[in-house]
Scaffold this active site. Structure first.
Site: not given
Length: 412
Positions: A102, A176
């Site tokens: 990420n 998320d």
């Protein structure tokens, strides 16, 4: 009876990521039997320290959030900023099937970890990437969390509030987890392709892209500016008053969902005991309701009726009438929800302080059976083990620790 083989047994995943979204993907793959190796620096992932924001004790040995996102993984702690640390990372990738990251685009390019660079070294590698705002465009390097990229910019906070109210409170992990599962789906497709062809693939998604997809129906409908009400609205102004949350006599909220007003009108009004409206063509079909501007009035009538009975009474009435509804539950009630336990949403874990309930992944498998649930690894818990697998001997491993290139968890 022999234990069934895990669906991703033999697959190696390297996770170079922090916080929740990418970790969700890694956890999903780990539950399927993949060897997921999380790479951390000596200080650890910041997610290890978020307990005060969630109302939990800050304890490395009892970290329920860490278990949720990182259970069933192994952890190696190395400093990838220097050449020796990066060499270890590349050794990990030599026989890896998947890399999950990420990191922002700029940081990946600076570190030589962008897809174009790595695919030359590892052509079979599936490269999974998630970010806040996507890898292109003017905002690609902005920091992104689900509060901002997903809930705010993705349309939730502005459109789902009441017109005269502030945006709803949000909690971490919701956006998320959406992103993490989307990335997992893409990675699994790319992994299948890689196994069939020997060619890797880059898979990308972001909090922002996922929010837009989730909001797709309403984002598309927003083009028709001459129809309907512009959001945010007050719920009383909704063209369909059956899509609302009602307050019972004992002050519980009951959400109903009847997308087609016309189909449910007679059934719902009968269940409520409001049969006097059944033969009044000002209220049916829905187009008449809208043209006569009576939706707000009907909302008030229904809300008043709900206030005459406790939730337990409405539960029986609405269930009997086959009306789609659900109680607005709090988290404490969810922990005790019989339906959740029946569908294996939870399992119990022992900690020094006692037994705790942990949340399972939301996908079930018949032949593979229930996945073991190992606690999330401590910082560098498996560093020595993994370095030995990579061919480092004890002497070299000792040098790596001494030079602070690698870190191993030490009991305090």
């Amino acid at each position: 009876m022999t234990e069934s083989r895990k669906l991703l047994e033999g697959v190696k995943v390297v996770e170079l990521a922090t916080f929740i979204a990418a970790a969700t993907t890694g956890r999903f793959l780990a539950d399927l039997g993949a060897d997921v190796i999380k790479v951390e620096r000596s200080g650890g992932d910041p997610l290890r320290y978020t307990a005060p924001s969630e109302g939990r004790p800050l304890d490395m040995y009892e970290n329920t959030t860490w278990e949720l996102e990182n259970g069933n993984k192994r952890c190696i702690s190395i400093d990838t900023r220097g050449e020796e640390g990066k060499e270890i990372l590349f050794k990990l990738l030599e026989d890896a099937d998947v890399l999950i990251t990420n990191w922002r685009t700029k940081a990946l390019e600076k570190a030589g970890l962008d897809y174009d660079t790595l695919k030359e070294k590892f052509p079979k590698l599936v490269y999974g990437m998630c970010t806040g705002y996507g890898e292109f465009g003017p905002d690609k390097n902005l920091p992104g969390f689900d509060f901002t990229s997903f809930f705010a910019r993705g349309g939730y906070l502005e459109t789902l509030r009441q017109r005269d109210g502030v945006p709803m409170n949000v909690v971490p992990g919701v956006g998320d987890h959406n992103v993490g599962m989307n990335l997992a789906a893409g990675i699994l497709a790319a992994l299948y392709h890689a196994k069939m062809t020997g060619k890797g693939e880059k898979v990308e998604t972001s909090l922002f892209e996922t929010a837009i997809f989730n909001m797709g129906m309403m984002v598309q409908a927003a083009q028709y500016t001459d129809h309907g009400e512009k959001y945010p609205i007050n719920i009383k102004e909704s063209p369909n008053p059956f899509l609302a949350c009602w307050r019972s006599k004992d002050e519980r909220y009951v959400q109903t969902c009847m997308p087609d007003y016309n189909t449910y009108f007679e059934k719902f009004m009968t269940a409520l005991g409001l049969t006097e409206y059944l033969n009044d063509d000002r209220y049916f079909p829905v187009q008449n309701l809208i043209e006569n501007k009576l939706g707000s009035h009907l909302y008030d009538v229904i809300m008043e009726r709900f206030g005459t009975k406790d939730y337990a009474e409405w539960k029986e009435i609405l269930t009997e009438a086959d009306i789609p509804f659900a109680l607005a539950q709090n988290w404490e009630e969810i922990l005790e929800d019989e339906q959740a336990w029946a569908n294996d949403c939870f399992r119990k874990m022992e900690y020094p302080s006692g037994e705790r309930i942990l949340v399972n992944q939301p996908v079930r498998y018949t032949e593979m059976g229930k996945t073991p649930y190992e606690k999330g690894p401590l910082i560098g818990e498996h560093t020595t083990e993994i370095l030995k697998e990579l061919g480092y001997d004890d002497k070299k491993i000792g040098e790596l620790y001494e030079n602070k290139i690698a870190y191993e968890w030490e009991e305090k």
